[in-house]
Design a protein around this motif. Structure first.
Motif, PDB file in Angstrom:
ATOM      1  N   MET A 133       6.984  21.511 -10.722  1.00  0.00           N
ATOM      2  CA  MET A 133       6.512  20.896 -11.954  1.00  0.00           C
ATOM      3  C   MET A 133       5.174  20.193 -11.736  1.00  0.00           C
ATOM      4  N   GLN A 134       4.958  19.680 -10.505  1.00  0.00           N
ATOM      5  CA  GLN A 134       3.700  19.016 -10.183  1.00  0.00           C
ATOM      6  C   GLN A 134       2.621  20.018  -9.755  1.00  0.00           C
ATOM      7  N   ALA A 149       0.226  12.549  -9.566  1.00  0.00           N
ATOM      8  CA  ALA A 149       0.188  13.573  -8.515  1.00  0.00           C
ATOM      9  C   ALA A 149      -0.989  14.530  -8.672  1.00  0.00           C
ATOM     10  N   VAL A 150      -1.197  15.051  -9.881  1.00  0.00           N
ATOM     11  CA  VAL A 150      -2.262  16.042 -10.095  1.00  0.00           C
ATOM     12  C   VAL A 150      -3.633  15.408  -9.926  1.00  0.00           C
ATOM     13  N   LEU A 195       0.823  -1.203   0.000  1.00  0.00           N
ATOM     14  CA  LEU A 195       0.000   0.000   0.000  1.00  0.00           C
ATOM     15  C   LEU A 195       0.861   1.259   0.000  1.00  0.00           C
ATOM     16  N   MET A 196       1.949   1.255   0.758  1.00  0.00           N
ATOM     17  CA  MET A 196       2.852   2.402   0.768  1.00  0.00           C
ATOM     18  C   MET A 196       3.494   2.613  -0.599  1.00  0.00           C
ATOM     19  N   THR A 197       3.826   1.514  -1.262  1.00  0.00           N
ATOM     20  CA  THR A 197       4.391   1.613  -2.608  1.00  0.00           C
ATOM     21  C   THR A 197       3.375   2.209  -3.580  1.00  0.00           C
ATOM     22  N   PHE A 198       2.127   1.759  -3.481  1.00  0.00           N
ATOM     23  CA  PHE A 198       1.069   2.295  -4.346  1.00  0.00           C
ATOM     24  C   PHE A 198       0.842   3.771  -4.069  1.00  0.00           C
ATOM     25  N   ASP A 199       0.926   4.170  -2.797  1.00  0.00           N
ATOM     26  CA  ASP A 199       0.744   5.573  -2.455  1.00  0.00           C
ATOM     27  C   ASP A 199       1.876   6.421  -3.025  1.00  0.00           C
ATOM     28  N   ARG A 200       3.096   5.901  -3.022  1.00  0.00           N
ATOM     29  CA  ARG A 200       4.215   6.618  -3.658  1.00  0.00           C
ATOM     30  C   ARG A 200       3.966   6.768  -5.152  1.00  0.00           C
ATOM     31  N   TYR A 201       3.420   5.726  -5.752  1.00  0.00           N
ATOM     32  CA  TYR A 201       3.090   5.779  -7.186  1.00  0.00           C
ATOM     33  C   TYR A 201       2.083   6.901  -7.451  1.00  0.00           C
ATOM     34  N   ARG A 248      -5.915  11.842  -2.175  1.00  0.00           N
ATOM     35  CA  ARG A 248      -4.934  11.449  -1.153  1.00  0.00           C
ATOM     36  C   ARG A 248      -5.115  12.295   0.103  1.00  0.00           C
ATOM     37  N   LYS A 249      -6.202  11.994   0.804  1.00  0.00           N
ATOM     38  CA  LYS A 249      -6.534  12.700   2.040  1.00  0.00           C
ATOM     39  C   LYS A 249      -6.525  11.722   3.211  1.00  0.00           C
ATOM     40  N   LYS A 250      -6.762  12.266   4.395  1.00  0.00           N
ATOM     41  CA  LYS A 250      -6.753  11.470   5.615  1.00  0.00           C
ATOM     42  C   LYS A 250      -7.766  10.331   5.558  1.00  0.00           C
TER      43      LYS A 250
END
Length: 380
Positions: A363-364, A146-147, A134-140, A153-155
């Protein structure tokens, strides 16, 4: 089998003459494997390894917890996942002293703790690998999407995802709570293992466990980890980040470590499933003993990674390294001068890295939450 063991075996047969489960009765000669090498390894080396693993896990995970509570924002998405991972690892590690004692002698903690410790053991183990994924997916999401992912990506997203992981892990471990029982073995004493059903039914449950472990808790996470980090690597290569080589090297280290620690254990799990499917009687004692020995060795490697993964993931980042230096300087003032010298010698490099991250954040369009900007540069 020596004379004493043979006599105990005869006594067991005499005691159970009228209560024999017919599914265990066969009309042919059955080979009994002593597995002396495996038993010796389990009794001498595994308890020591479990105790060391327990100590390392509580020191490492405790340090991560201290740094998060002292210096980080607890409601940030990344930190919610990291806290969940730490708690799952601590839950898993808390069972290791019990298993160390069990391998050293016998199960002395009663039937209730047999069920509870077994459940905690598997819940922690399963949830650890799922939270890493899950942490890896969140980094992705933070880097590649990102946009688009800025609003999601909230609490609430982090809490719901964490609850889902815990539910899946608990559901996968229910079998341990139901079937684990303590019973008296004529040679090994009190045993805490799955017991109470017919041999054929137990073999089916074992197959479910093996394939569940291989497919749900290895193959699927491995595919997701590979896909996410390959996508992150391609995204970084397409940017103007000056330290992209370091980021890519750290990604390679993460994937390589994950693959090295988890693959051997899960290959052995798959071989065990194949063995159960075709029947153990077709294998020689040497093959069966070799597979059991490989199971113990590879499982210990996977468990070690499971316990130290939060330390491994957090201290690859410069942000946590900075927090750690700050904590050490506060607790041990005499080391403050040493860290200042190292900090001055690397200041120019750090400034260039900060400039690079600012370029990437700009850039993001500033869509990644402030507390998670370090996720845009994996491991930095």
């Amino acid at each position: 089998m020596d004379d004493d063991q043979y006599q105990l075996f005869l006594d067991l047969v005499d005691d159970t003459t009228n209560t024999t489960d017919p599914t265990y009765v066969v009309s042919r000669t059955v080979m009994l494997c002593s597995k002396e090498t495996v038993n010796e390894f389990a009794s001498k080396f595994i308890p020591v390894f479990y105790v060391v693993n327990f100590i390392l896990s509580f020191i490492g995970n405790g340090l991560v917890l201290l740094i998060i509570f002292k210096y980080e924002k607890l409601t940030a998405v990344t930190n919610i996942f990291l806290l969940s991972l730490v708690f799952s690892n601590l839950l898993f590690a808390s069972s290791l002293p019990f298993w160390a004692t069990y391998h050293w002698s016998e199960w002395i903690f009663g039937n209730f703790l047999c069920k509870v410790v077994s459940s905690a053991y598997f819940i922690g183990f399963y949830s650890s690998i799922l939270f890493l994924t899950l942490m890896t997916f969140d980094r992705y999401l933070a880097v590649v999407q990102a946009v688009a992912a800025a609003k999601s990506r909230k609490k609430v997203y982090a809490i719901v995802a964490s609850v889902v992981v815990w539910v899946i892990s608990i559901a996968a471990s229910v079998k341990e709570l139901v079937l684990r029982n303590v019973w008296k073995h004529p040679i090994n004493g009190l045993i805490c293992e799955e017991y109470g059903l017919s041999k054929r039914t137990m073999e089916r449950w074992n197959l479910v466990t093996y394939y569940q472990q291989f497919l749900l808790f290895f193959l699927l996470p491995l595919i997701m980890v590979m896909y996410c980090y390959i996508s992150i690597t391609l995204r970084i290569l397409s940017t103007r980040i000056k330290e992209k080589c370091r980021a890519i090297k750290l990604i390679f280290v993460i994937i390589f470590t994950f693959f090295t620690c988890w693959t051997p254990y899960n290959i052995v799990i798959l071989l065990r499933a194949i063995q159960v499917s075709r029947g153990e009687d077709e294998d020689s004692c040497s093959d069966e003993e070799g597979l059991d020995l490989a199971f113990y060795v590879t499982r210990n490697i996977a468990y070690l990674y499971c316990c130290i993964s939060p330390v491994f993931y957090t201290f690859l980042g410069k942000k946590f390294q900075s927090h750690f230096r700050r904590l050490i300087c506060q607790k041990i003032p005499c080391l403050k001068g040493h860290f200042l010298i190292n900090s001055q010698s690397t200041r120019s490099t750090s400034q260039r890295a900060a400039h690079s991250v600012n370029e990437y954040t700009h850039m993001q369009h500033g869509q990644v939450e402030n507390n998670d900007t370090h996720s845009c540069h994996p491991g930095l």
